[in-house]
Motif scaffolding. Structure first.
Motif: not given
Length: 158
Positions: A109-132
């Motif tokens: 943001d303009k004040w220098g604070l960092n944000w991760q805007i993370t869709p649940r689809a990304m988190s779920e993909a990482m949790a699935a593990g493996g090739e997915e």
């Protein structure tokens, strides 16, 4: 007062930042603005010294401490989003208000604070593990703002 509160150091615009966060994210509000009782190195008596607020229910305290300690990527808020519309809304609010894009769902943001805007689809993909997870991760590595449809396609191997 909460037992544990995230304390964020701002140069001089802590109140503006906190009000922006309260307007942008759900379950967020500014709860108190404390004025300086005397002049201080980065401000004058009566200036906002600290701001108590919440971001998505997380208690925070912002201090107008001056330029000595700028924000860095070593701290960020991660905001989980349900879909592309919500992802776009938060991303565009931050970037469109003087912020800047980074990589892999991060923005500043303009004040220098960092944000991760993370869709649940990304988190779920990482949790699935493996090739997915590998396919989704490789797709994410090419992105700035996360593209939910592209992550879902990568998960399927499309």
């Amino acid at each position: 007062m909460h037992k544990n509160t995230i304390c964020l150091w701002f140069d001089r615009d802590a109140e503006d930042a906190a009000r922006f966060y309260a307007q942008t994210f759900p379950d967020s509000e500014v709860t108190a603005v404390r004025k300086a009782p005397a002049d201080f190195p980065s401000g004058k008596k009566g200036d906002a010294l600290t701001v108590e607020f919440t971001v998505c229910g997380i208690p925070c305290l912002a201090i107008n401490g001056g330029p000595a300690f700028p924000q860095s990527e070593s701290f960020s808020f991660q905001i989980a989003t349900e879909d592309q519309e919500e992802t776009d809304r938060y991303w565009n609010a931050i970037v469109g208000n003087g912020g800047e894009e980074s990589a892999c769902g991060w923005c500043r943001d303009k004040w220098g604070l960092n944000w991760q805007i993370t869709p649940r689809a990304m988190s779920e993909a990482m949790a699935a593990g493996g090739e997915e997870a590998e396919r989704a991760f490789e797709a994410m590595m090419t992105m700035r703002k996360i593209d939910v449809a592209a992550i879902e396609a990568a998960r399927r191997g499309d």
